[in-house]
Structures are given as structure tokens and as C-alpha cells.
Design an enzyme around this catalytic site. Structure first.
Site, PDB file in Angstrom:
ATOM      1  N   GLY A  22       0.831  -1.193   0.000  1.00  0.00           N
ATOM      2  CA  GLY A  22       0.000   0.000   0.000  1.00  0.00           C
ATOM      3  C   GLY A  22       0.864   1.240   0.000  1.00  0.00           C
ATOM      4  O   GLY A  22       1.984   1.233  -0.526  1.00  0.00           O
ATOM      5  N   LYS A  28       4.038   9.174  18.816  1.00  0.00           N
ATOM      6  CA  LYS A  28       3.400   8.972  17.519  1.00  0.00           C
ATOM      7  C   LYS A  28       1.965   8.478  17.707  1.00  0.00           C
ATOM      8  O   LYS A  28       1.065   8.864  16.951  1.00  0.00           O
ATOM      9  CB  LYS A  28       4.208   7.983  16.688  1.00  0.00           C
ATOM     10  N   ASN A  61      -1.537   9.889  16.118  1.00  0.00           N
ATOM     11  CA  ASN A  61      -2.523   9.071  15.429  1.00  0.00           C
ATOM     12  C   ASN A  61      -3.880   9.121  16.122  1.00  0.00           C
ATOM     13  O   ASN A  61      -4.929   9.088  15.463  1.00  0.00           O
ATOM     14  CB  ASN A  61      -2.041   7.620  15.357  1.00  0.00           C
TER      15      ASN A  61
END
Length: 296
Positions: free
Chosen positions: A13, A178, A182
Site C-alpha cells: 500500500g 506517535k 494518530n
């Protein structure tokens, strides 16, 4: 392991294509494995494009031997669907580098990797899938890995590529930082808006309140993060292009299952286990879960 390791990539992806292109550019093209057979992969970047020759294998029975290094770039909602790939590609000598969101990669992948070492990473670059299935890279790619011996295999593989690698002594804190970034992106799903929404004062106030809730949970889990982290994360969204999306928003708009649990549910779960109130999570998480999994 040989001087030139055997490398495979599961999940070509947006993130996977970026890593595959970085490796191909220096003549280390990985074995490409995915759900859909493609003749090649295309990565667009500021200087042009990279075409990674395929094919993308779609049948794990085509794998003839385990690999030295496996990058897995599928979403955590697709890990069980990758079980046959992992079984074919891994043994106890393999390093599996998880190019995935969250702080639970080792737990999620361990049942499927046949004794391989699971190496979590933090991915620091936005890459988006285009309508023609190519990928647009919107910043210089960079990974952070824990500073453990197995990380050197990944660092060596990516040495001299356009993807930088950093080894961190306190990987836990970086991974949780992180995760906070998110987690707050989950608000974009509920608003059905891209990064430009963070220009609103009311959204900024809500996002900061949620991030402070997340920060309390992260610290309880051992992360060392200073008080300014929530404001820094919001400032990052406010500096971003107004049309910058996120993978969880793309999944919602395409009516696909979302990574709500490992990005947002984890805050609620760990908060409850530590006796920490999570009032915003207690509203946000059920809405994301229903948006992802229904019914209705």
C-alpha cells in the site's frame, strides 16, 4: 544471513510501496506480497517517480524459502489475513519489521511469525494512495527503530536509500508520542474533514483536551513526554497542507474497517486498567467503533 539479505514486503500500500521503492532504487528490490496481483508499483515523489517491477505475488504458496528480513505494512485490521504470508516467509532467523501504527505490534504479530523477531517501528512520513493505485509521497521518508541488535538488519537494508533510519534508546516514548498523533487524527473521522479542520479554535480546544488525556495514559505506561507535546502535535496539523488526510479517514470514507482500537481504543483500555479517567475516549471510541464495525 548472507551479505545480501533476502528481503520481502507484505502489503504494498502507501507505506509499503514507499519502502519497496526506496529499496529498488538501490538495487535491493524486495519480494512483493499482497492480496492483489500487480505488474508493478509506482511511487511519485517531488523529483519524479520510481517504478518498482513486480509482480506482486498474491499466493503464499509461491514462496519457496524463509526470508532474512520481512517488512509488513498491512494495517493491523489485516494481520490475520496475512498469516499465510508470514508463515511462508518467516522462521526463527527472520526479522519482521512492522511498519504499522500503535504500540502493540509485537503482541499482534507474535502468533504468526514462527519464532521470528518482531521489530516495531515508527513511520514518520505521509504517503497517500492515488485513484490509479500509484502512491504519492509527501515528505522525506524516515523510520525510528528501537536500538537493539536486530534493528541493524533493517538499518543495513535501508542504508544509502532515500528512507532514513534512526535507532532510539527510548523507543517507548517515541512510539507513544506517535500514537498520540494518530489518536487525535480520529477526530478527523468524526468530522469527515482533513487537516484543515485544525484551524478551527473549537477543534483545537477539543483536540488539546483529548491529547492531555492521552498524555496521562502514555506517562502511566512509562513514556517520558513533556507537557508541550499536545501543543506540538496540534501545531503540526495546523502547519500541514489543508488537504492532508490520514489512513483512518481514508478507510472511513471508503467504508473499510478502521484501526480504531490500536489508535484510540488502546488509550481507553490502558487508562481503565490504570484507573485513569478517560471521559473523551469514552465518547470517541464507541463512535469510531460503530463507524468501523456497525451495525447499522
Amino acid at each position: 544471513m548472507s551479505d545480501r539479505p533476502n528481503i520481502a514486503l507484505i502489503g504494498p500500500g502507501a507505506i509499503g510501496t514507499t519502502i519497496a521503492a526506496a529499496l529498488h532504487e538501490v538495487n535491493r528490490t524486495p519480494l512483493l506480497c499482497g492480496r492483489t496481483a500487480h505488474a508493478h508499483l509506482i511511487l511519485h515523489h517531488d523529483e519524479g517517480k520510481i517504478v518498482v517491477p513486480g509482480p506482486v505475488l498474491s499466493n503464499p504458496s509461491a514462496v519457496t524459502h524463509p526470508m532474512d528480513l520481512v517488512f509488513i505494512a498491512v494495517k493491523t485490521t489485516q494481520v490475520t489475513d496475512s498469516a499465510e504470508w508470514l508463515a511462508a516467509l518467516c522462521n526463527e532467523n527472520t526479522v519482521v519489521c512492522a511498519l504499522q501504527n500503535g504500540v502493540e505490534q509485537k503482541t499482534l504479530l507474535a502468533p504468526y511469525v514462527r519464532g521470528a523477531t518482531v521489530l516495531p517501528s515508527v513511520v514518520w512520513f505521509p504517503a497517500q494512495r492515488e485513484p490509479d493505485a500509484s502512491v504519492r509521497l509527501r515528505a522525506k521518508p524516515r523510520l525510528t527503530l528501537p536500538d537493539v541488535p536486530q534493528a541493524q538488519r533493517v538499518a543495513d537494508a535501508l542504508s544509502g536509500t532515500r528512507c532514513g533510519v534512526e535507532l532510539a534508546d527510548d523507543f517507548l516514548s517515541i512510539a507513544w508520542r506517535k500514537l498520540l498523533q494518530n489518536a487525535v487524527a480520529g477526530l478527523m473521522v468524526l468530522a469527515n474533514r482533513r487537516a484543515g479542520m485544525f484551524a478551527r479554535r473549537d477543534i483545537t480546544q477539543l483536540a488539546l483536551a483529548y491529547l492531555h488525556e492521552c498524555l496521562t495514559v502514555a506517562r502511566a505506561q512509562g513514556a517520558v513526554l513533556h507537557d508541550n507535546v499536545p501543543q506540538e502535535i496540534i501545531a503540526g496539523f495546523q502547519r500541514a497542507p489543508a488537504d492532508l488526510g490520514t489512513s483512518i479517514l481514508a478507510d472511513r470514507q471508503a467504508n473499510r474497517p478502521m484501526e480504531w482500537d490500536i489508535r484510540n481504543g488502546v488509550i481507553q483500555r490502558y487508562g481503565h486498567s490504570q484507573g485513569i479517567p478517560t471521559p473523551i475516549s469514552d465518547i470517541l471510541v464507541p463512535l469510531l467503533a460503530a463507524g468501523s464495525d456497525g451495525p447499522g
